[in-house]
Design a protein around this motif. Structure first.
Motif, PDB file in Angstrom:
ATOM      1  N   SER A  32       0.829  -1.206   0.000  1.00 28.07           N
ATOM      2  CA  SER A  32       0.000   0.000   0.000  1.00 28.07           C
ATOM      3  C   SER A  32       0.866   1.260   0.000  1.00 28.07           C
ATOM      4  CB  SER A  32      -0.918   0.004   1.219  1.00 28.07           C
ATOM      5  OG  SER A  32      -0.143   0.066   2.392  1.00 28.07           O
ATOM      6  N   LYS A  33       0.242   2.317  -0.388  1.00 25.71           N
ATOM      7  CA  LYS A  33       0.953   3.583  -0.418  1.00 25.71           C
ATOM      8  C   LYS A  33       1.395   4.021   0.974  1.00 25.71           C
ATOM      9  CE  LYS A  33      -1.360   5.366  -4.573  1.00 25.71           C
ATOM     10  NZ  LYS A  33      -2.181   6.448  -5.142  1.00 25.71           N
ATOM     11  N   GLU A  34       0.604   3.746   1.978  1.00 23.66           N
ATOM     12  CA  GLU A  34       0.965   4.134   3.342  1.00 23.66           C
ATOM     13  C   GLU A  34       2.224   3.425   3.811  1.00 23.66           C
ATOM     14  OE1 GLU A  34      -1.929   3.186   2.364  1.00 23.66           O
ATOM     15  OE2 GLU A  34      -3.284   4.915   2.641  1.00 23.66           O
ATOM     16  N   LEU A  35       2.328   2.105   3.449  1.00 21.87           N
ATOM     17  CA  LEU A  35       3.511   1.339   3.855  1.00 21.87           C
ATOM     18  C   LEU A  35       4.762   1.861   3.158  1.00 21.87           C
ATOM     19  CD1 LEU A  35       4.722  -0.989   5.437  1.00 21.87           C
ATOM     20  CD2 LEU A  35       4.143  -2.524   3.538  1.00 21.87           C
ATOM     21  N   LYS A  36       4.590   2.132   1.840  1.00 24.38           N
ATOM     22  CA  LYS A  36       5.717   2.668   1.094  1.00 24.38           C
ATOM     23  C   LYS A  36       6.149   4.023   1.673  1.00 24.38           C
ATOM     24  CE  LYS A  36       4.575   0.441  -3.323  1.00 24.38           C
ATOM     25  NZ  LYS A  36       4.212   0.650  -4.743  1.00 24.38           N
ATOM     26  N   THR A  37       5.149   4.827   2.032  1.00 26.41           N
ATOM     27  CA  THR A  37       5.482   6.143   2.603  1.00 26.41           C
ATOM     28  C   THR A  37       6.210   5.992   3.925  1.00 26.41           C
ATOM     29  OG1 THR A  37       3.519   7.095   1.537  1.00 26.41           O
ATOM     30  CG2 THR A  37       4.511   8.331   3.350  1.00 26.41           C
ATOM     31  N   GLY A  38       5.803   5.003   4.760  1.00 22.93           N
ATOM     32  CA  GLY A  38       6.449   4.762   6.042  1.00 22.93           C
ATOM     33  C   GLY A  38       7.882   4.292   5.875  1.00 22.93           C
ATOM     34  N   ILE A  39       8.058   3.378   4.895  1.00 14.33           N
ATOM     35  CA  ILE A  39       9.414   2.866   4.668  1.00 14.33           C
ATOM     36  C   ILE A  39      10.337   3.997   4.193  1.00 14.33           C
ATOM     37  CG2 ILE A  39      10.788   1.323   3.243  1.00 14.33           C
ATOM     38  CD1 ILE A  39       8.393  -0.632   3.288  1.00 14.33           C
ATOM     39  N   ILE A  40       9.836   4.805   3.274  1.00 19.60           N
ATOM     40  CA  ILE A  40      10.636   5.915   2.753  1.00 19.60           C
ATOM     41  C   ILE A  40      10.981   6.894   3.871  1.00 19.60           C
ATOM     42  CG2 ILE A  40      10.588   7.899   1.203  1.00 19.60           C
ATOM     43  CD1 ILE A  40       8.913   6.161  -0.714  1.00 19.60           C
ATOM     44  N   ALA A  41       9.994   7.131   4.768  1.00 15.53           N
ATOM     45  CA  ALA A  41      10.256   8.057   5.880  1.00 15.53           C
ATOM     46  C   ALA A  41      11.321   7.505   6.816  1.00 15.53           C
ATOM     47  CB  ALA A  41       8.956   8.314   6.634  1.00 15.53           C
ATOM     48  N   LEU A  42      11.260   6.193   7.097  1.00 16.74           N
ATOM     49  CA  LEU A  42      12.272   5.572   7.954  1.00 16.74           C
ATOM     50  C   LEU A  42      13.669   5.664   7.320  1.00 16.74           C
ATOM     51  CD1 LEU A  42      10.349   2.403   9.242  1.00 16.74           C
ATOM     52  CD2 LEU A  42      10.971   4.445  10.555  1.00 16.74           C
ATOM     53  N   LEU A  43      13.729   5.425   5.998  1.00 16.04           N
ATOM     54  CA  LEU A  43      15.010   5.522   5.301  1.00 16.04           C
ATOM     55  C   LEU A  43      15.571   6.937   5.358  1.00 16.04           C
ATOM     56  CD1 LEU A  43      14.334   3.260   2.170  1.00 16.04           C
ATOM     57  CD2 LEU A  43      15.835   2.755   4.129  1.00 16.04           C
ATOM     58  N   ILE A  44      14.675   7.912   5.179  1.00 15.76           N
ATOM     59  CA  ILE A  44      15.123   9.307   5.223  1.00 15.76           C
ATOM     60  C   ILE A  44      15.659   9.658   6.608  1.00 15.76           C
ATOM     61  CG2 ILE A  44      14.341  11.698   5.091  1.00 15.76           C
ATOM     62  CD1 ILE A  44      12.421  10.806   2.854  1.00 15.76           C
ATOM     63  N   ILE A  45      14.906   9.167   7.669  1.00 18.94           N
ATOM     64  CA  ILE A  45      15.358   9.430   9.044  1.00 18.94           C
ATOM     65  C   ILE A  45      16.709   8.766   9.307  1.00 18.94           C
ATOM     66  CG2 ILE A  45      14.831   9.020  11.466  1.00 18.94           C
ATOM     67  CD1 ILE A  45      11.851   9.292  10.726  1.00 18.94           C
TER      68      ILE A  45
END
Length: 321
Positions: free
Chosen positions: A2-15
């Protein structure tokens, strides 16, 4: 996905990338969990900052993690430096952590001067801190005593000038000015005298030259005479003179003691009296022969006798005829 999961993963990578980048900028390696940590106390860190390099014998082995004020009440105001070492190089607790200047524009770094005597240091131990004076600090340390002395000299000079102004009132300053003017006049007169003296020397240069030539000639003649005297046998002459004087002394002593004819004449009074009487009688005889020659040479056909000797007339130098 889902888009939410992808967004969460991307946010974790950015952090994660942000944290890694932040630590990378601080020169902290997140992948070195076995690094050791040590603490050093300083009263002044002299410009040391976080992420400064830590070296041992010139080799970079770690970095400064944090710099904070010491939380201990008895050491309030001092600074506590936390450094991490990624190398497993062993040294004792007696080692020194010295802050040094990396260059004129390179900031401050920290060098561990290892000591191998005693108990080995482990992570969490405290090391002894020192600060190495840089060029400007050394110059400042040397100039500070000079500055203090210079300030004292200036203060004393100011006091001296104030006292001099108080001593030298208007009349004294005027007198001092007159003295300076008198000295200037004296120097000017001396200069004029020197000019006159130089003129005299210039006008009498030929005479002075002749005088020096004559002096040189006299000196040469004297040197020649001295050489002749040196060559002559003065010692023998002096010895002969001494011998002659000795003979004369002996002769005089003999005369004084009555030896010889001259000595007897000088010392024998009777002989002197007899000679005196004989001389007197000889004088009377000659006078009588002169005044009355007929008494000594007489030619008479008639046998006339000459008149006898008359002492009074003889003394009066008168003839008896």
């Amino acid at each position: 996905m889902s888009k939410e999961l992808k967004t969460g993963i991307i946010a974790l990578l950015i952090i994660a990338l942000g944290v890694w980048g932040y630590n990378f900028m601080k020169r902290q390696d997140l992948f070195s969990p076995n690094s050791r940590h040590f603490y050093v106390e300083y009263d002044n860190i002299n410009g040391l900052n976080e992420a400064s390099v830590v070296t041992i014998n010139g080799l970079q082995v770690g970095k400064v993690d944090a710099i904070n004020f010491n939380p201990k009440l008895d050491k309030r105001g001092s600074l506590l430096v936390r450094l991490s070492l990624e190398d497993d190089f062993q040294f004792s607790k007696a080692s020194i952590a010295k802050i040094y200047s990396a260059g004129l524009m390179g900031g401050q770094n920290l060098a561990i001067i290892p000591n191998y005597e005693g108990e080995m240091a482990v992570s969490g131990d405290y090391l002894k801190g020192e600060i190495e004076s840089d060029l400007f600090s050394s110059v400042g340390e040397k100039l500070n005593p000079i500055q203090a002395k210079l300030e004292n000299v200036l203060v004393e000079a100011d006091s001296l000038l104030i006292g001099l102004n108080q001593v030298l009132d208007k009349k004294a300053r005027e007198s001092l000015n007159r003295s300076v003017i008198g000295i200037e006049n004296t120097v000017s007169s001396l200069n004029n005298t020197m000019v006159s003296f130089n003129d005299i020397l210039e006008s009498n240069k030929e005479k002075i030259s002749v005088t020096f030539d004559n002096t040189k000639k006299i000196t040469d003649d004297f040197s020649k005479v001295s050489g002749d005297l040196a060559k002559s046998d003065l010692g023998a002459t002096v010895k002969k003179l001494e011998s002659t004087l000795s003979n004369v002394n002996n002769l005089i002593k003999g005369i004084e003691s009555g030896k010889g004819t001259v000595g007897k004449l000088m010392s024998d009074e009777q002989l002197y009296t007899n000679l005196t009487n004989a001389t007197k009688e000889m004088e009377e005889l000659l006078r009588e022969m002169k005044l009355n020659p007929k008494r000594f040479v007489h030619f008479s056909l008639f046998g006339k006798k000459p008149k006898p000797y008359n002492e009074d007339k003889n003394n009066e130098n008168v003839s008896n005829e």
